[in-house]
Design a protein around this motif. Structure first.
Motif, PDB file in Angstrom:
ATOM      1  N   CYS A  61      17.928 -10.555  85.059  1.00  0.00           N
ATOM      2  CA  CYS A  61      17.062 -10.654  86.236  1.00  0.00           C
ATOM      3  C   CYS A  61      16.652  -9.271  86.707  1.00  0.00           C
ATOM      4  CB  CYS A  61      17.793 -11.404  87.350  1.00  0.00           C
ATOM      5  SG  CYS A  61      16.875 -11.551  88.867  1.00  0.00           S
ATOM      6  N   LYS A  62      17.615  -8.368  86.796  1.00  0.00           N
ATOM      7  CA  LYS A  62      17.339  -7.011  87.251  1.00  0.00           C
ATOM      8  C   LYS A  62      16.424  -6.276  86.272  1.00  0.00           C
ATOM      9  CE  LYS A  62      20.542  -3.713  87.619  1.00  0.00           C
ATOM     10  NZ  LYS A  62      21.770  -3.046  88.044  1.00  0.00           N
ATOM     11  N   SER A  63      16.524  -6.612  84.997  1.00  0.00           N
ATOM     12  CA  SER A  63      15.703  -5.978  83.976  1.00  0.00           C
ATOM     13  C   SER A  63      14.264  -6.484  84.002  1.00  0.00           C
ATOM     14  CB  SER A  63      16.318  -6.242  82.594  1.00  0.00           C
ATOM     15  OG  SER A  63      15.493  -5.782  81.577  1.00  0.00           O
ATOM     16  N   LEU A  64      14.089  -7.771  84.292  1.00  0.00           N
ATOM     17  CA  LEU A  64      12.758  -8.384  84.211  1.00  0.00           C
ATOM     18  C   LEU A  64      12.024  -8.467  85.545  1.00  0.00           C
ATOM     19  CD1 LEU A  64      13.512 -11.399  81.846  1.00  0.00           C
ATOM     20  CD2 LEU A  64      12.393  -9.254  81.251  1.00  0.00           C
ATOM     21  N   CYS A  65      12.751  -8.610  86.634  1.00  0.00           N
ATOM     22  CA  CYS A  65      12.123  -8.888  87.928  1.00  0.00           C
ATOM     23  C   CYS A  65      11.843  -7.619  88.727  1.00  0.00           C
ATOM     24  CB  CYS A  65      13.038  -9.759  88.780  1.00  0.00           C
ATOM     25  SG  CYS A  65      13.466 -11.335  88.061  1.00  0.00           S
ATOM     26  N   PRO A  66      10.696  -7.567  89.376  1.00  0.00           N
ATOM     27  CA  PRO A  66      10.487  -6.499  90.355  1.00  0.00           C
ATOM     28  C   PRO A  66      11.472  -6.699  91.509  1.00  0.00           C
ATOM     29  CG  PRO A  66       8.414  -7.583  89.810  1.00  0.00           C
ATOM     30  CD  PRO A  66       9.510  -8.393  89.204  1.00  0.00           C
ATOM     31  N   MET A  67      12.087  -5.641  91.961  1.00  0.00           N
ATOM     32  CA  MET A  67      13.102  -5.762  93.011  1.00  0.00           C
ATOM     33  C   MET A  67      12.508  -6.276  94.321  1.00  0.00           C
ATOM     34  SD  MET A  67      15.714  -5.359  91.299  1.00  0.00           S
ATOM     35  CE  MET A  67      16.868  -5.788  92.553  1.00  0.00           C
ATOM     36  N   SER A  68      11.215  -6.092  94.518  1.00  0.00           N
ATOM     37  CA  SER A  68      10.588  -6.642  95.726  1.00  0.00           C
ATOM     38  C   SER A  68      10.651  -8.169  95.709  1.00  0.00           C
ATOM     39  CB  SER A  68       9.143  -6.163  95.844  1.00  0.00           C
ATOM     40  OG  SER A  68       8.381  -6.583  94.730  1.00  0.00           O
ATOM     41  N   TRP A  69      10.521  -8.774  94.523  1.00  0.00           N
ATOM     42  CA  TRP A  69      10.642 -10.231  94.410  1.00  0.00           C
ATOM     43  C   TRP A  69      12.063 -10.656  94.751  1.00  0.00           C
ATOM     44  CZ3 TRP A  69       8.063 -12.016  89.184  1.00  0.00           C
ATOM     45  CH2 TRP A  69       6.712 -11.684  89.186  1.00  0.00           C
ATOM     46  N   VAL A  70      13.037  -9.979  94.165  1.00  0.00           N
ATOM     47  CA  VAL A  70      14.442 -10.334  94.374  1.00  0.00           C
ATOM     48  C   VAL A  70      14.802 -10.206  95.849  1.00  0.00           C
ATOM     49  CG1 VAL A  70      16.820  -9.712  93.811  1.00  0.00           C
ATOM     50  CG2 VAL A  70      15.079  -9.704  92.021  1.00  0.00           C
ATOM     51  N   THR A  71      14.328  -9.149  96.489  1.00  0.00           N
ATOM     52  CA  THR A  71      14.592  -8.955  97.919  1.00  0.00           C
ATOM     53  C   THR A  71      13.979 -10.088  98.737  1.00  0.00           C
ATOM     54  OG1 THR A  71      14.585  -6.567  97.586  1.00  0.00           O
ATOM     55  CG2 THR A  71      14.320  -7.349  99.845  1.00  0.00           C
ATOM     56  N   ALA A  72      12.749 -10.454  98.415  1.00  0.00           N
ATOM     57  CA  ALA A  72      12.084 -11.546  99.133  1.00  0.00           C
ATOM     58  C   ALA A  72      12.818 -12.870  98.913  1.00  0.00           C
ATOM     59  CB  ALA A  72      10.631 -11.660  98.687  1.00  0.00           C
ATOM     60  N   TRP A  73      13.245 -13.133  97.684  1.00  0.00           N
ATOM     61  CA  TRP A  73      13.969 -14.376  97.388  1.00  0.00           C
ATOM     62  C   TRP A  73      15.309 -14.409  98.121  1.00  0.00           C
ATOM     63  CZ3 TRP A  73      12.996 -13.925  91.422  1.00  0.00           C
ATOM     64  CH2 TRP A  73      11.673 -14.264  91.151  1.00  0.00           C
ATOM     65  N   ASP A  74      15.997 -13.263  98.160  1.00  0.00           N
ATOM     66  CA  ASP A  74      17.274 -13.198  98.878  1.00  0.00           C
ATOM     67  C   ASP A  74      17.076 -13.471 100.371  1.00  0.00           C
ATOM     68  OD1 ASP A  74      18.729 -12.663  96.581  1.00  0.00           O
ATOM     69  OD2 ASP A  74      18.751 -10.488  96.895  1.00  0.00           O
ATOM     70  N   GLN A  75      16.012 -12.922 100.942  1.00  0.00           N
ATOM     71  CA  GLN A  75      15.722 -13.164 102.362  1.00  0.00           C
ATOM     72  C   GLN A  75      15.422 -14.641 102.606  1.00  0.00           C
ATOM     73  OE1 GLN A  75      12.494 -10.490 103.217  1.00  0.00           O
ATOM     74  NE2 GLN A  75      13.860  -8.773 103.662  1.00  0.00           N
ATOM     75  N   ARG A  76      14.653 -15.248 101.725  1.00  0.00           N
ATOM     76  CA  ARG A  76      14.337 -16.676 101.889  1.00  0.00           C
ATOM     77  C   ARG A  76      15.574 -17.540 101.736  1.00  0.00           C
ATOM     78  NH1 ARG A  76       9.087 -15.856  98.454  1.00  0.00           N
ATOM     79  NH2 ARG A  76       7.708 -15.127 100.095  1.00  0.00           N
ATOM     80  N   ARG A  77      16.476 -17.176 100.809  1.00  0.00           N
ATOM     81  CA  ARG A  77      17.728 -17.920 100.669  1.00  0.00           C
ATOM     82  C   ARG A  77      18.549 -17.815 101.942  1.00  0.00           C
ATOM     83  NH1 ARG A  77      20.396 -15.120  97.062  1.00  0.00           N
ATOM     84  NH2 ARG A  77      22.308 -16.046  97.763  1.00  0.00           N
ATOM     85  N   ALA A  78      18.606 -16.629 102.534  1.00  0.00           N
ATOM     86  CA  ALA A  78      19.372 -16.416 103.771  1.00  0.00           C
ATOM     87  C   ALA A  78      18.787 -17.205 104.921  1.00  0.00           C
ATOM     88  CB  ALA A  78      19.398 -14.929 104.114  1.00  0.00           C
ATOM     89  N   GLU A  79      17.458 -17.375 104.938  1.00  0.00           N
ATOM     90  CA  GLU A  79      16.792 -18.127 105.996  1.00  0.00           C
ATOM     91  C   GLU A  79      16.788 -19.626 105.736  1.00  0.00           C
ATOM     92  OE1 GLU A  79      12.946 -16.341 105.893  1.00  0.00           O
ATOM     93  OE2 GLU A  79      13.605 -14.500 106.867  1.00  0.00           O
ATOM     94  N   GLY A  80      17.205 -20.042 104.543  1.00  0.00           N
ATOM     95  CA  GLY A  80      17.201 -21.463 104.196  1.00  0.00           C
ATOM     96  C   GLY A  80      15.835 -21.991 103.795  1.00  0.00           C
TER      97      GLY A  80
END
Length: 86
Positions: A61-80
């Motif tokens: 994931c870290k190799s393929l994904c832009p970290m901005s996507w991962v950060t946004a996905w993590d924020q959305r997971r935290a918000e439900g």
């Protein structure tokens, strides 16, 4: 077996060939590995196991994904509000 996995993870450089995504843009592969990492982490945590076995998904994931996507996905997971099933 476990040491073999840890050795592979330690020597890991970039995402290996993934047959379900041979000639496609890697954004779907990125998304799938992000989901697989969190599903694996959830399953292993439930069984009180070692979460390091899920690290291979995170490295891909870290190799393929832009970290901005991962950060946004993590924020959305935290918000439900995350659209994936994790």
């Amino acid at each position: 077996m476990e040491e073999d996995i840890k050795t592979k993870i330690k020597n890991y450089k970039t995402a290996p060939f993934d047959s379900p995504f041979p000639n496609q843009k890697q954004s779907r592969n990125c998304w799938q590995n992000y989901l697989d990492f969190h599903l694996c982490k959830k399953a292993v945590t439930t069984k009180e196991g070692d979460v390091s076995v899920c690290e291979c998904y995170w490295r891909v994931c870290k190799s393929l994904c832009p970290m901005s996507w991962v950060t946004a996905w993590d924020q959305r997971r935290a918000e439900g509000m995350f659209p994936g099933k994790v």
